[in-house]
Design a protein around this motif. Structure first.
Motif, PDB file in Angstrom:
ATOM      1  N   GLN A  89      33.970  35.263  35.557  1.00  0.00           N
ATOM      2  CA  GLN A  89      34.528  34.056  35.799  1.00  0.00           C
ATOM      3  C   GLN A  89      35.936  33.896  36.597  1.00  0.00           C
ATOM      4  OE1 GLN A  89      35.214  32.393  31.822  1.00  0.00           O
ATOM      5  NE2 GLN A  89      33.236  32.378  31.136  1.00  0.00           N
ATOM      6  N   PRO A  90      36.298  32.818  37.114  1.00  0.00           N
ATOM      7  CA  PRO A  90      37.362  32.851  37.997  1.00  0.00           C
ATOM      8  C   PRO A  90      38.498  33.579  37.262  1.00  0.00           C
ATOM      9  CG  PRO A  90      36.326  30.771  38.156  1.00  0.00           C
ATOM     10  CD  PRO A  90      35.592  31.551  37.061  1.00  0.00           C
ATOM     11  N   MET A  91      39.450  34.614  37.896  1.00  0.00           N
ATOM     12  CA  MET A  91      40.691  35.037  37.562  1.00  0.00           C
ATOM     13  C   MET A  91      40.446  35.998  36.473  1.00  0.00           C
ATOM     14  SD  MET A  91      42.743  33.901  39.673  1.00  0.00           S
ATOM     15  CE  MET A  91      44.141  34.592  39.014  1.00  0.00           C
ATOM     16  N   ILE A  92      39.064  36.351  36.183  1.00  0.00           N
ATOM     17  CA  ILE A  92      38.853  37.503  35.018  1.00  0.00           C
ATOM     18  C   ILE A  92      39.001  38.578  35.945  1.00  0.00           C
ATOM     19  CG2 ILE A  92      37.268  38.838  33.852  1.00  0.00           C
ATOM     20  CD1 ILE A  92      38.009  36.169  32.230  1.00  0.00           C
ATOM     21  N   PHE A  93      38.492  39.008  36.777  1.00  0.00           N
ATOM     22  CA  PHE A  93      38.685  40.364  37.487  1.00  0.00           C
ATOM     23  C   PHE A  93      40.113  40.467  38.089  1.00  0.00           C
ATOM     24  CE2 PHE A  93      39.262  42.208  41.923  1.00  0.00           C
ATOM     25  CZ  PHE A  93      38.968  43.501  41.571  1.00  0.00           C
ATOM     26  N   GLU A  94      40.669  39.396  38.793  1.00  0.00           N
ATOM     27  CA  GLU A  94      42.021  39.427  39.304  1.00  0.00           C
ATOM     28  C   GLU A  94      43.081  39.747  38.363  1.00  0.00           C
ATOM     29  OE1 GLU A  94      39.438  36.762  41.866  1.00  0.00           O
ATOM     30  OE2 GLU A  94      39.842  36.962  39.782  1.00  0.00           O
ATOM     31  N   SER A  95      42.775  39.170  37.092  1.00  0.00           N
ATOM     32  CA  SER A  95      43.867  39.448  35.948  1.00  0.00           C
ATOM     33  C   SER A  95      43.649  41.044  35.343  1.00  0.00           C
ATOM     34  CB  SER A  95      43.806  38.261  34.776  1.00  0.00           C
ATOM     35  OG  SER A  95      43.932  37.149  35.548  1.00  0.00           O
ATOM     36  N   GLY A  96      42.454  41.222  35.240  1.00  0.00           N
ATOM     37  CA  GLY A  96      42.022  42.325  34.305  1.00  0.00           C
ATOM     38  C   GLY A  96      42.051  43.686  34.812  1.00  0.00           C
ATOM     39  N   VAL A  97      41.875  43.707  36.445  1.00  0.00           N
ATOM     40  CA  VAL A  97      41.892  44.882  37.112  1.00  0.00           C
ATOM     41  C   VAL A  97      43.180  45.729  37.056  1.00  0.00           C
ATOM     42  CG1 VAL A  97      42.929  43.990  39.548  1.00  0.00           C
ATOM     43  CG2 VAL A  97      41.242  46.048  39.463  1.00  0.00           C
ATOM     44  N   GLN A  98      44.113  45.080  36.642  1.00  0.00           N
ATOM     45  CA  GLN A  98      45.445  45.945  36.477  1.00  0.00           C
ATOM     46  C   GLN A  98      45.320  46.756  35.317  1.00  0.00           C
ATOM     47  OE1 GLN A  98      49.094  43.620  35.486  1.00  0.00           O
ATOM     48  NE2 GLN A  98      47.737  41.909  35.070  1.00  0.00           N
ATOM     49  N   THR A  99      44.525  46.587  34.357  1.00  0.00           N
ATOM     50  CA  THR A  99      44.416  47.380  33.218  1.00  0.00           C
ATOM     51  C   THR A  99      43.736  48.556  33.357  1.00  0.00           C
ATOM     52  OG1 THR A  99      42.475  46.171  32.376  1.00  0.00           O
ATOM     53  CG2 THR A  99      44.560  45.083  31.835  1.00  0.00           C
ATOM     54  N   ALA A 100      43.107  48.684  34.405  1.00  0.00           N
ATOM     55  CA  ALA A 100      42.430  50.101  34.729  1.00  0.00           C
ATOM     56  C   ALA A 100      43.262  50.984  35.033  1.00  0.00           C
ATOM     57  CB  ALA A 100      41.117  49.842  35.901  1.00  0.00           C
ATOM     58  N   PHE A 101      44.430  50.656  35.637  1.00  0.00           N
ATOM     59  CA  PHE A 101      45.421  51.766  36.130  1.00  0.00           C
ATOM     60  C   PHE A 101      46.709  51.782  35.928  1.00  0.00           C
ATOM     61  CE2 PHE A 101      44.618  48.147  39.298  1.00  0.00           C
ATOM     62  CZ  PHE A 101      46.070  47.953  39.531  1.00  0.00           C
ATOM     63  N   ARG A 102      47.489  50.477  35.258  1.00  0.00           N
ATOM     64  CA  ARG A 102      48.682  50.386  34.982  1.00  0.00           C
ATOM     65  C   ARG A 102      48.852  51.212  33.485  1.00  0.00           C
ATOM     66  NH1 ARG A 102      51.758  44.665  35.236  1.00  0.00           N
ATOM     67  NH2 ARG A 102      53.275  45.930  35.120  1.00  0.00           N
ATOM     68  N   GLY A 213      31.252  43.024  29.669  1.00  0.00           N
ATOM     69  CA  GLY A 213      30.937  44.029  30.379  1.00  0.00           C
ATOM     70  C   GLY A 213      32.125  44.598  31.282  1.00  0.00           C
ATOM     71  N   ILE A 214      32.619  43.513  31.750  1.00  0.00           N
ATOM     72  CA  ILE A 214      33.871  44.074  32.532  1.00  0.00           C
ATOM     73  C   ILE A 214      35.187  44.594  32.035  1.00  0.00           C
ATOM     74  CG2 ILE A 214      34.979  41.842  32.954  1.00  0.00           C
ATOM     75  CD1 ILE A 214      35.527  42.279  35.945  1.00  0.00           C
ATOM     76  N   ALA A 215      35.238  44.119  30.624  1.00  0.00           N
ATOM     77  CA  ALA A 215      36.321  44.382  29.680  1.00  0.00           C
ATOM     78  C   ALA A 215      36.146  45.836  29.397  1.00  0.00           C
ATOM     79  CB  ALA A 215      36.445  43.491  28.520  1.00  0.00           C
ATOM     80  N   ALA A 216      34.799  46.130  28.840  1.00  0.00           N
ATOM     81  CA  ALA A 216      34.461  47.545  28.466  1.00  0.00           C
ATOM     82  C   ALA A 216      34.826  48.522  29.423  1.00  0.00           C
ATOM     83  CB  ALA A 216      33.124  47.591  27.992  1.00  0.00           C
ATOM     84  N   TYR A 217      34.406  48.075  31.045  1.00  0.00           N
ATOM     85  CA  TYR A 217      34.676  48.853  31.950  1.00  0.00           C
ATOM     86  C   TYR A 217      35.941  49.254  32.295  1.00  0.00           C
ATOM     87  CZ  TYR A 217      34.474  50.335  37.120  1.00  0.00           C
ATOM     88  OH  TYR A 217      34.456  51.012  38.069  1.00  0.00           O
ATOM     89  N   PHE A 218      36.924  48.195  32.345  1.00  0.00           N
ATOM     90  CA  PHE A 218      38.235  48.459  32.606  1.00  0.00           C
ATOM     91  C   PHE A 218      38.952  49.439  31.615  1.00  0.00           C
ATOM     92  CE2 PHE A 218      38.536  44.063  34.762  1.00  0.00           C
ATOM     93  CZ  PHE A 218      38.323  44.538  36.174  1.00  0.00           C
ATOM     94  N   ILE A 219      38.616  49.356  30.164  1.00  0.00           N
ATOM     95  CA  ILE A 219      38.891  50.164  29.149  1.00  0.00           C
ATOM     96  C   ILE A 219      38.438  51.513  29.513  1.00  0.00           C
ATOM     97  CG2 ILE A 219      39.030  50.443  26.753  1.00  0.00           C
ATOM     98  CD1 ILE A 219      39.001  47.385  26.278  1.00  0.00           C
ATOM     99  N   GLY A 220      37.345  51.559  29.726  1.00  0.00           N
ATOM    100  CA  GLY A 220      36.900  53.046  30.030  1.00  0.00           C
ATOM    101  C   GLY A 220      37.189  53.845  31.162  1.00  0.00           C
ATOM    102  N   VAL A 221      37.550  52.907  32.215  1.00  0.00           N
ATOM    103  CA  VAL A 221      38.354  53.489  33.519  1.00  0.00           C
ATOM    104  C   VAL A 221      39.734  54.242  33.053  1.00  0.00           C
ATOM    105  CG1 VAL A 221      39.380  53.025  35.850  1.00  0.00           C
ATOM    106  CG2 VAL A 221      37.006  52.350  35.202  1.00  0.00           C
ATOM    107  N   LYS A 222      40.461  53.275  32.310  1.00  0.00           N
ATOM    108  CA  LYS A 222      41.777  53.788  32.037  1.00  0.00           C
ATOM    109  C   LYS A 222      41.980  54.783  31.025  1.00  0.00           C
ATOM    110  CE  LYS A 222      46.124  53.683  32.286  1.00  0.00           C
ATOM    111  NZ  LYS A 222      46.206  55.019  32.129  1.00  0.00           N
ATOM    112  N   LEU A 223      41.083  54.743  29.941  1.00  0.00           N
ATOM    113  CA  LEU A 223      41.022  55.798  28.989  1.00  0.00           C
ATOM    114  C   LEU A 223      40.326  57.201  28.952  1.00  0.00           C
ATOM    115  CD1 LEU A 223      41.271  53.553  25.679  1.00  0.00           C
ATOM    116  CD2 LEU A 223      43.217  54.382  27.025  1.00  0.00           C
TER     117      LEU A 223
END
Length: 296
Positions: A89-102, A213-223
């Motif tokens: 959905q709109p602003m899901i990727f833009e908002s959540g992508v930072q959780t993959a590296f911050r 799916g994208i939520a699990a992906y971001f968490i997996g990338v970070k951790l």
């Protein structure tokens, strides 16, 4: 078990913050005030104090910075890959992508101090000093698509300003007066405990209504993916044991609580980011000991 015992005090403070937020009626303005105090005063004091008084030996720590920043870049790249892998959905990727590296600096400095005292704190502060502008630029860029907005956000970032000021003082050979050093030391000590409590108070388990799916992906990338990159590259470059430990631990940290503030302030999906931060922080209580045991 020794690593779990080492991490227990820090995660117990996070749990204490979680309980205090839900068990004490201190008003709606109390916890946002605590967040502002830590983010704008206490934590910048810690970063300035650490970078201003720590001798910089880039010959000895160059590979440490290379590994840490390269792994951060890997996290940024993998995070942006989600834009093509998932329909959201709109602003899901833009908002959540930072959780993959911050990264959560409060947890990082607290654990570094317990692992290796002042030496560990100094190495972690050095990594943070160089990683803050990189990760903040990538996070803001996803939410703000014009250079003026990006530069304005970076120019107002208290962590970036404090780190830059401390580094300049260090390189210029400025000696802090004893009275100022004592004051900054007191503020620095307060920042860790209060920052961890604030992390716990900000935990939220609501906000995920779609885009699992994208939520699990971001968490997996970070951790998982980012610390794996740091471990592989650090082992290949044969980092000294303490530096390898600091690099992997830094990359295994959960996402910073300020990611929620940034997403909310710039018109993103704050509740989605808050959910990712909360789940990532809780899962890091399991993943961080595993990474530390691997490089212990």
């Amino acid at each position: 078990m020794s690593i779990v015992a080492l991490l227990f005090p820090d995660f117990s403070l996070i749990f204490l913050g979680f309980l205090l937020k839900r068990g004490m009626r201190w008003g709606d303005d109390f916890w946002p005030g605590v967040d502002r105090l830590v983010y704008f005063i206490l934590f910048p004091a810690l970063l300035f104090y650490s970078t201003a008084r720590t001798p910089f030996d880039f010959h000895a720590t160059g590979n440490l910075l290379l590994v840490s920043l390269a792994a951060c870049c890997g996290g940024i790249t993998l995070g942006w890959l989600a834009k093509t892998l998932f329909q959201s959905q709109p602003m899901i990727f833009e908002s959540g992508v930072q959780t993959a590296f911050r990264f959560n600096s409060y947890i990082g400095l607290a654990v570094a101090s317990r692992l290796a005292g002042e030496q560990g704190t100094a190495l972690m502060a050095l990594i943070i000093g160089f990683a803050v502008p990189l990760c903040n630029m990538a996070a803001v860029h996803a939410l703000v698509h014009n250079n003026g907005g990006l530069l304005r956000e970076l120019a107002k970032n208290p962590l970036l300003l404090a780190t830059a000021a401390g580094t300049l003082c260090n390189l210029a050979g400025v000696m802090l007066p004893d009275v100022l050093s004592a004051t900054l030391a007191r503020l620095s000590n307060a920042s860790i405990a209060l920052g961890l409590i604030a992390v716990g108070a900000g935990l939220r388990l609501s906000g995920l209504h779609a885009s699992k799916g994208i939520a699990a992906y971001f968490i997996g990338v970070k951790l998982l993916a980012v610390p794996a990159l740091a471990f592989g590259l650090g082992s290949w470059l044969r980092l000294p044991p303490l530096q390898l430990q600091m690099a992997v631990m830094f990359c295994a940290l959960p996402t910073a609580s300020s990611a929620y503030v940034l997403a909310s302030r710039l018109g993103g999906n704050g509740s989605f980011v808050a959910f990712l931060i909360s789940v990532g922080t809780m899962l890091s209580a399991l993943s961080l000991p595993l990474w530390l045991s691997l490089v212990h």
